[in-house]
Design an enzyme around this catalytic site. Structure first.
Site, PDB file in Angstrom:
ATOM      1  N   HIS A  96      -4.074   3.364  40.995  1.00  0.00           N
ATOM      2  CA  HIS A  96      -2.883   2.885  40.869  1.00  0.00           C
ATOM      3  C   HIS A  96      -2.265   3.702  40.003  1.00  0.00           C
ATOM      4  O   HIS A  96      -1.431   2.947  38.902  1.00  0.00           O
ATOM      5  CB  HIS A  96      -2.896   0.936  40.063  1.00  0.00           C
ATOM      6  CG  HIS A  96      -2.094   0.204  41.845  1.00  0.00           C
ATOM      7  ND1 HIS A  96      -2.449   0.941  43.091  1.00  0.00           N
ATOM      8  CD2 HIS A  96      -3.466  -1.200  41.124  1.00  0.00           C
ATOM      9  CE1 HIS A  96      -3.155  -0.558  43.939  1.00  0.00           C
ATOM     10  NE2 HIS A  96      -3.380  -1.051  42.402  1.00  0.00           N
ATOM     11  N   HIS A 171       3.230  -5.144  44.209  1.00  0.00           N
ATOM     12  CA  HIS A 171       1.331  -5.262  44.071  1.00  0.00           C
ATOM     13  C   HIS A 171       1.607  -6.802  44.281  1.00  0.00           C
ATOM     14  O   HIS A 171       1.187  -7.588  43.638  1.00  0.00           O
ATOM     15  CB  HIS A 171       1.024  -4.792  43.035  1.00  0.00           C
ATOM     16  CG  HIS A 171      -0.386  -4.627  43.123  1.00  0.00           C
ATOM     17  ND1 HIS A 171      -1.271  -6.068  43.009  1.00  0.00           N
ATOM     18  CD2 HIS A 171      -1.688  -4.184  42.811  1.00  0.00           C
ATOM     19  CE1 HIS A 171      -2.681  -5.195  43.184  1.00  0.00           C
ATOM     20  NE2 HIS A 171      -2.473  -4.521  43.550  1.00  0.00           N
ATOM     21  N   GLU A 303      -0.302  -4.766  50.494  1.00  0.00           N
ATOM     22  CA  GLU A 303       0.860  -3.818  49.698  1.00  0.00           C
ATOM     23  C   GLU A 303       1.171  -2.896  50.992  1.00  0.00           C
ATOM     24  O   GLU A 303      -0.125  -2.450  50.661  1.00  0.00           O
ATOM     25  CB  GLU A 303      -0.933  -3.328  48.432  1.00  0.00           C
ATOM     26  CG  GLU A 303      -0.794  -4.804  47.939  1.00  0.00           C
ATOM     27  CD  GLU A 303      -2.457  -3.783  46.830  1.00  0.00           C
ATOM     28  OE1 GLU A 303      -2.204  -2.397  46.374  1.00  0.00           O
ATOM     29  OE2 GLU A 303      -3.440  -4.639  47.053  1.00  0.00           O
TER      30      GLU A 303
END
Length: 337
Positions: A96, A171, A303
Protein backbone atom coordinates in the site's frame (compact mmCIF):
# COMPACT_ATOMS: atom_id res chain seq x y z
CA UNK A 1 6.51 27.67 1.83
CA UNK A 2 2.83 27.46 2.76
CA UNK A 3 2.19 25.67 6.03
CA UNK A 4 0.97 22.09 5.59
CA UNK A 5 -2.83 21.99 5.92
CA UNK A 6 -4.22 20.58 9.16
CA UNK A 7 -6.00 17.21 9.15
CA UNK A 8 -9.75 17.82 9.35
CA UNK A 9 -13.07 16.16 8.56
CA UNK A 10 -15.49 17.44 5.90
CA UNK A 11 -19.07 16.42 5.25
CA UNK A 12 -20.99 15.42 2.13
CA UNK A 13 -24.74 15.02 2.45
CA UNK A 14 -27.75 14.88 0.15
CA UNK A 15 -30.46 14.31 2.76
CA UNK A 16 -30.42 10.53 2.25
CA UNK A 17 -26.80 9.56 2.86
CA UNK A 18 -24.12 11.47 4.74
CA UNK A 19 -20.38 10.87 4.37
CA UNK A 20 -17.67 12.29 6.61
CA UNK A 21 -14.38 12.37 4.75
CA UNK A 22 -10.99 13.60 5.94
CA UNK A 23 -8.18 15.29 4.04
CA UNK A 24 -5.93 12.87 5.99
CA UNK A 25 -5.51 10.07 3.46
CA UNK A 26 -8.73 11.13 1.64
CA UNK A 27 -10.36 8.87 4.22
CA UNK A 28 -14.05 8.05 4.65
CA UNK A 29 -14.46 8.07 8.44
CA UNK A 30 -18.23 7.62 8.55
CA UNK A 31 -21.05 6.86 6.10
CA UNK A 32 -24.65 7.04 7.28
CA UNK A 33 -27.09 4.98 5.20
CA UNK A 34 -30.79 4.22 5.91
CA UNK A 35 -32.35 0.75 5.81
CA UNK A 36 -35.82 -0.13 4.49
CA UNK A 37 -37.42 1.19 7.70
CA UNK A 38 -35.49 4.43 7.41
CA UNK A 39 -33.28 3.66 10.37
CA UNK A 40 -29.78 5.03 9.86
CA UNK A 41 -26.53 3.16 10.48
CA UNK A 42 -22.89 4.03 10.01
CA UNK A 43 -21.74 1.27 7.65
CA UNK A 44 -17.96 1.81 7.71
CA UNK A 45 -15.34 0.95 10.33
CA UNK A 46 -13.29 3.81 11.71
CA UNK A 47 -12.51 6.17 14.59
CA UNK A 48 -14.44 9.07 16.15
CA UNK A 49 -11.64 11.57 15.62
CA UNK A 50 -8.50 11.81 13.51
CA UNK A 51 -5.99 11.14 16.27
CA UNK A 52 -5.78 7.32 15.80
CA UNK A 53 -5.43 7.73 12.02
CA UNK A 54 -2.65 10.28 12.37
CA UNK A 55 -0.89 8.14 15.01
CA UNK A 56 -0.83 5.14 12.64
CA UNK A 57 -3.30 2.99 14.59
CA UNK A 58 -5.61 2.39 11.63
CA UNK A 59 -5.35 -0.80 9.52
CA UNK A 60 -6.11 1.33 6.44
CA UNK A 61 -9.70 2.10 7.52
CA UNK A 62 -11.48 4.08 4.78
CA UNK A 63 -8.43 5.62 3.11
CA UNK A 64 -7.04 5.82 -0.41
CA UNK A 65 -3.83 3.79 -0.67
CA UNK A 66 -1.02 4.39 -3.14
CA UNK A 67 1.21 5.09 -5.04
CA UNK A 68 0.71 1.35 -5.56
CA UNK A 69 -2.03 -0.51 -3.70
CA UNK A 70 -1.48 -4.05 -2.44
CA UNK A 71 1.83 -5.90 -2.34
CA UNK A 72 5.03 -5.56 -4.35
CA UNK A 73 7.28 -8.57 -4.00
CA UNK A 74 10.43 -7.92 -1.92
CA UNK A 75 9.76 -4.18 -2.32
CA UNK A 76 11.62 -4.22 -5.65
CA UNK A 77 10.90 -3.61 -9.32
CA UNK A 78 12.73 -2.69 -12.52
CA UNK A 79 11.47 -0.01 -14.86
CA UNK A 80 13.28 1.46 -17.88
CA UNK A 81 16.48 -0.38 -16.87
CA UNK A 82 16.49 1.13 -13.37
CA UNK A 83 16.10 -1.01 -10.24
CA UNK A 84 13.87 0.58 -7.59
CA UNK A 85 13.80 -0.36 -3.89
CA UNK A 86 10.80 0.44 -1.73
CA UNK A 87 10.32 0.30 2.04
CA UNK A 88 9.35 -3.19 3.18
CA UNK A 89 6.41 -3.06 5.60
CA UNK A 90 4.53 -6.36 5.22
CA UNK A 91 6.75 -9.39 5.78
CA UNK A 92 9.19 -9.23 2.86
CA UNK A 93 6.85 -7.02 0.77
CA UNK A 94 6.08 -3.37 0.25
CA UNK A 95 2.35 -2.87 0.95
CA UNK A 96 0.00 0.00 0.00
CA UNK A 97 2.68 2.51 -0.98
CA UNK A 98 5.16 1.92 1.84
CA UNK A 99 5.70 3.37 5.31
CA UNK A 100 4.05 6.69 4.48
CA UNK A 101 1.72 6.02 1.60
CA UNK A 102 -1.07 8.29 0.38
CA UNK A 103 -3.18 7.17 3.37
CA UNK A 104 -0.73 8.84 5.80
CA UNK A 105 -0.46 12.32 4.29
CA UNK A 106 -2.63 15.43 4.29
CA UNK A 107 -4.25 16.10 0.91
CA UNK A 108 -5.28 19.59 -0.25
CA UNK A 109 -9.00 20.28 -0.49
CA UNK A 110 -9.25 21.91 -3.93
CA UNK A 111 -13.04 21.91 -4.29
CA UNK A 112 -16.07 21.42 -2.01
CA UNK A 113 -19.52 21.83 -3.56
CA UNK A 114 -22.98 21.55 -2.04
CA UNK A 115 -26.18 21.55 -4.05
CA UNK A 116 -27.56 19.09 -6.60
CA UNK A 117 -24.49 16.83 -6.72
CA UNK A 118 -22.42 17.51 -3.59
CA UNK A 119 -18.71 16.74 -4.02
CA UNK A 120 -15.27 17.13 -2.45
CA UNK A 121 -12.05 17.03 -4.47
CA UNK A 122 -8.74 16.26 -2.79
CA UNK A 123 -5.33 16.66 -4.40
CA UNK A 124 -1.92 15.38 -3.42
CA UNK A 125 1.49 15.91 -5.00
CA UNK A 126 3.78 12.89 -4.64
CA UNK A 127 7.42 13.78 -5.16
CA UNK A 128 10.08 11.99 -7.17
CA UNK A 129 11.70 9.38 -4.88
CA UNK A 130 8.87 9.48 -2.31
CA UNK A 131 8.71 6.01 -0.69
CA UNK A 132 11.19 4.90 -3.39
CA UNK A 133 8.93 5.54 -6.41
CA UNK A 134 10.13 7.34 -9.55
CA UNK A 135 8.88 10.73 -10.72
CA UNK A 136 6.54 13.46 -9.54
CA UNK A 137 2.85 12.58 -9.67
CA UNK A 138 -0.24 14.71 -9.05
CA UNK A 139 -3.19 12.73 -7.68
CA UNK A 140 -6.82 13.87 -7.52
CA UNK A 141 -9.71 12.12 -5.79
CA UNK A 142 -13.29 13.37 -6.03
CA UNK A 143 -16.01 11.96 -3.80
CA UNK A 144 -19.55 12.87 -4.91
CA UNK A 145 -23.20 11.98 -4.24
CA UNK A 146 -24.63 11.92 -7.79
CA UNK A 147 -27.91 10.27 -6.76
CA UNK A 148 -29.97 9.81 -3.58
CA UNK A 149 -28.27 6.61 -2.46
CA UNK A 150 -25.04 6.62 -4.48
CA UNK A 151 -21.48 7.51 -3.51
CA UNK A 152 -19.03 7.93 -6.37
CA UNK A 153 -15.23 8.15 -6.27
CA UNK A 154 -13.20 9.34 -9.25
CA UNK A 155 -9.43 9.00 -8.90
CA UNK A 156 -6.87 10.24 -11.38
CA UNK A 157 -3.10 10.55 -11.36
CA UNK A 158 -0.76 12.32 -13.74
CA UNK A 159 2.96 11.51 -13.84
CA UNK A 160 4.95 14.64 -14.62
CA UNK A 161 8.45 13.56 -15.57
CA UNK A 162 9.05 9.78 -15.28
CA UNK A 163 7.20 6.57 -15.97
CA UNK A 164 5.94 5.03 -12.72
CA UNK A 165 3.64 2.29 -11.51
CA UNK A 166 0.33 3.75 -10.24
CA UNK A 167 -2.53 1.72 -8.77
CA UNK A 168 -4.81 3.37 -6.24
CA UNK A 169 -7.40 1.64 -4.07
CA UNK A 170 -10.15 2.75 -1.70
CA UNK A 171 -9.75 0.69 1.48
CA UNK A 172 -13.08 1.09 3.31
CA UNK A 173 -14.12 -1.74 5.61
CA UNK A 174 -17.88 -2.27 5.11
CA UNK A 175 -20.39 -3.63 7.59
CA UNK A 176 -23.88 -3.02 6.23
CA UNK A 177 -25.53 -3.95 9.55
CA UNK A 178 -23.63 -1.05 11.14
CA UNK A 179 -19.96 -0.71 12.05
CA UNK A 180 -20.51 -1.94 15.64
CA UNK A 181 -22.66 -4.97 14.82
CA UNK A 182 -20.05 -7.74 15.00
CA UNK A 183 -18.69 -9.83 12.13
CA UNK A 184 -19.71 -9.84 8.46
CA UNK A 185 -19.78 -13.64 8.09
CA UNK A 186 -23.56 -13.53 7.68
CA UNK A 187 -23.41 -10.96 4.85
CA UNK A 188 -23.82 -12.51 1.45
CA UNK A 189 -21.77 -11.47 -1.55
CA UNK A 190 -21.73 -11.95 -5.28
CA UNK A 191 -18.49 -11.16 -7.13
CA UNK A 192 -18.43 -10.80 -10.91
CA UNK A 193 -15.07 -12.54 -11.23
CA UNK A 194 -14.52 -16.03 -12.62
CA UNK A 195 -10.81 -16.10 -11.76
CA UNK A 196 -8.49 -15.17 -8.91
CA UNK A 197 -4.75 -14.65 -8.84
CA UNK A 198 -3.61 -17.32 -6.31
CA UNK A 199 -0.84 -16.37 -3.89
CA UNK A 200 2.28 -17.85 -2.29
CA UNK A 201 3.06 -18.01 1.44
CA UNK A 202 3.90 -14.27 1.43
CA UNK A 203 0.54 -13.35 -0.18
CA UNK A 204 2.24 -12.52 -3.50
CA UNK A 205 0.46 -13.76 -6.66
CA UNK A 206 2.19 -16.73 -8.27
CA UNK A 207 1.38 -15.34 -11.72
CA UNK A 208 -1.23 -18.02 -12.32
CA UNK A 209 -4.82 -17.10 -13.23
CA UNK A 210 -7.06 -19.67 -11.48
CA UNK A 211 -10.71 -20.38 -12.29
CA UNK A 212 -12.87 -20.16 -9.14
CA UNK A 213 -15.38 -22.72 -10.40
CA UNK A 214 -15.78 -25.55 -7.86
CA UNK A 215 -13.70 -23.80 -5.18
CA UNK A 216 -14.42 -21.85 -1.99
CA UNK A 217 -13.55 -18.70 -3.97
CA UNK A 218 -16.58 -19.02 -6.25
CA UNK A 219 -18.94 -16.10 -5.62
CA UNK A 220 -20.24 -15.90 -9.20
CA UNK A 221 -23.55 -16.68 -7.52
CA UNK A 222 -24.43 -15.17 -4.14
CA UNK A 223 -23.07 -16.96 -1.06
CA UNK A 224 -22.72 -16.09 2.60
CA UNK A 225 -19.15 -14.92 3.29
CA UNK A 226 -18.85 -17.26 6.29
CA UNK A 227 -20.17 -20.33 4.45
CA UNK A 228 -16.77 -21.55 3.23
CA UNK A 229 -14.33 -19.12 4.85
CA UNK A 230 -12.84 -21.86 7.03
CA UNK A 231 -11.68 -23.65 3.87
CA UNK A 232 -9.47 -20.63 3.13
CA UNK A 233 -6.52 -20.49 5.57
CA UNK A 234 -6.70 -17.15 7.43
CA UNK A 235 -9.76 -15.97 5.48
CA UNK A 236 -10.25 -14.23 2.15
CA UNK A 237 -7.53 -11.81 1.03
CA UNK A 238 -7.49 -12.42 -2.70
CA UNK A 239 -7.56 -10.51 -5.96
CA UNK A 240 -10.45 -11.31 -8.30
CA UNK A 241 -10.27 -10.71 -12.05
CA UNK A 242 -13.41 -8.71 -12.79
CA UNK A 243 -14.18 -10.54 -15.99
CA UNK A 244 -17.91 -11.32 -16.14
CA UNK A 245 -19.90 -8.29 -14.92
CA UNK A 246 -22.46 -6.42 -16.97
CA UNK A 247 -21.52 -2.84 -17.86
CA UNK A 248 -23.18 0.52 -17.45
CA UNK A 249 -21.78 3.95 -18.24
CA UNK A 250 -18.32 2.47 -18.83
CA UNK A 251 -18.22 0.70 -15.44
CA UNK A 252 -18.34 -3.05 -14.77
CA UNK A 253 -20.41 -4.68 -12.05
CA UNK A 254 -17.82 -5.82 -9.49
CA UNK A 255 -19.72 -6.99 -6.41
CA UNK A 256 -23.04 -7.01 -4.59
CA UNK A 257 -22.90 -7.16 -0.79
CA UNK A 258 -26.04 -7.78 1.27
CA UNK A 259 -26.78 -7.80 4.99
CA UNK A 260 -29.71 -10.08 5.85
CA UNK A 261 -30.57 -8.31 9.12
CA UNK A 262 -31.03 -4.74 7.82
CA UNK A 263 -31.53 -5.75 4.15
CA UNK A 264 -29.06 -3.03 3.19
CA UNK A 265 -27.39 -3.83 -0.11
CA UNK A 266 -24.27 -2.33 -1.67
CA UNK A 267 -23.63 -2.71 -5.41
CA UNK A 268 -20.13 -1.81 -6.54
CA UNK A 269 -19.25 -0.77 -10.09
CA UNK A 270 -15.74 0.03 -11.34
CA UNK A 271 -13.45 0.32 -14.36
CA UNK A 272 -10.49 -1.37 -12.59
CA UNK A 273 -9.31 -4.81 -13.76
CA UNK A 274 -9.26 -6.46 -10.32
CA UNK A 275 -10.74 -6.37 -6.83
CA UNK A 276 -9.16 -7.46 -3.56
CA UNK A 277 -11.79 -9.27 -1.48
CA UNK A 278 -10.52 -8.98 2.10
CA UNK A 279 -12.42 -10.14 5.18
CA UNK A 280 -10.52 -8.16 7.85
CA UNK A 281 -8.54 -11.21 8.89
CA UNK A 282 -5.90 -9.20 10.74
CA UNK A 283 -8.25 -6.85 12.61
CA UNK A 284 -7.97 -7.61 16.31
CA UNK A 285 -9.20 -5.72 19.37
CA UNK A 286 -9.27 -2.25 17.77
CA UNK A 287 -11.17 0.43 19.71
CA UNK A 288 -13.34 2.12 17.13
CA UNK A 289 -16.18 4.63 16.97
CA UNK A 290 -18.60 5.02 19.86
CA UNK A 291 -16.79 2.52 22.08
CA UNK A 292 -17.12 -0.32 19.55
CA UNK A 293 -14.33 -2.90 19.58
CA UNK A 294 -13.52 -4.34 16.16
CA UNK A 295 -12.43 -7.97 16.00
CA UNK A 296 -11.50 -10.36 13.17
CA UNK A 297 -13.98 -10.21 10.25
CA UNK A 298 -15.63 -7.03 11.63
CA UNK A 299 -15.79 -5.65 8.09
CA UNK A 300 -15.18 -6.54 4.47
CA UNK A 301 -13.02 -4.62 1.97
CA UNK A 302 -13.85 -4.50 -1.73
CA UNK A 303 -10.72 -2.85 -3.08
CA UNK A 304 -10.91 -2.39 -6.84
CA UNK A 305 -7.35 -2.17 -8.12
CA UNK A 306 -4.65 -3.15 -10.56
CA UNK A 307 -3.45 -6.69 -9.87
CA UNK A 308 -1.08 -7.13 -6.89
CA UNK A 309 2.62 -7.13 -7.82
CA UNK A 310 1.64 -6.38 -11.44
CA UNK A 311 4.85 -4.37 -11.87
CA UNK A 312 6.78 -7.68 -11.58
CA UNK A 313 4.29 -9.89 -13.47
CA UNK A 314 4.46 -9.37 -17.24
CA UNK A 315 1.25 -11.39 -17.81
CA UNK A 316 -0.82 -9.09 -15.52
CA UNK A 317 -2.40 -5.88 -16.88
CA UNK A 318 0.28 -3.17 -16.77
CA UNK A 319 0.15 -0.56 -13.99
CA UNK A 320 2.86 1.62 -15.56
CA UNK A 321 1.76 5.16 -16.43
CA UNK A 322 4.02 7.41 -18.51
CA UNK A 323 4.30 11.20 -18.71
CA UNK A 324 1.61 12.40 -21.10
CA UNK A 325 -0.73 9.62 -19.94
CA UNK A 326 -3.27 9.77 -17.14
CA UNK A 327 -4.29 7.05 -14.66
CA UNK A 328 -8.06 6.94 -14.07
CA UNK A 329 -10.10 4.79 -11.71
CA UNK A 330 -13.78 5.18 -10.84
CA UNK A 331 -15.86 3.41 -8.18
CA UNK A 332 -19.61 3.67 -7.81
CA UNK A 333 -21.23 2.52 -4.56
CA UNK A 334 -25.01 2.10 -4.90
CA UNK A 335 -27.04 1.47 -1.77
CA UNK A 336 -30.53 -0.05 -1.66
CA UNK A 337 -32.70 -1.99 0.77
Amino acid sequence: MAAEPEPRILELSNGKITARISNWGATITSLLVPDAQGSIADVVLGFDDLDPYVKGMSPYFGCIVGRVANRIKDGKFRLNEVEYSLPVNNGPNSLHGGLRGFDKVVWDVVDHKDGECPSITFQYHSKDGEEGYPGDVTIRATYSLPEAATLRLDMEATPENKATPISLAQHTYWNLAGHASGDILNHSIQIWGKHITPVDENTIPTGEIMPVNGTSFDFTTEHKIGERINDVPGGYDHNYMLDCGDEKNGLKHAAKLRDPSSLRTLELWTDAPGMQFYTANYVNDISGKGGAVYEKHAGVCLETQGFPNAINQPNFPSVVVRPGEKYKHTMLFEFSN
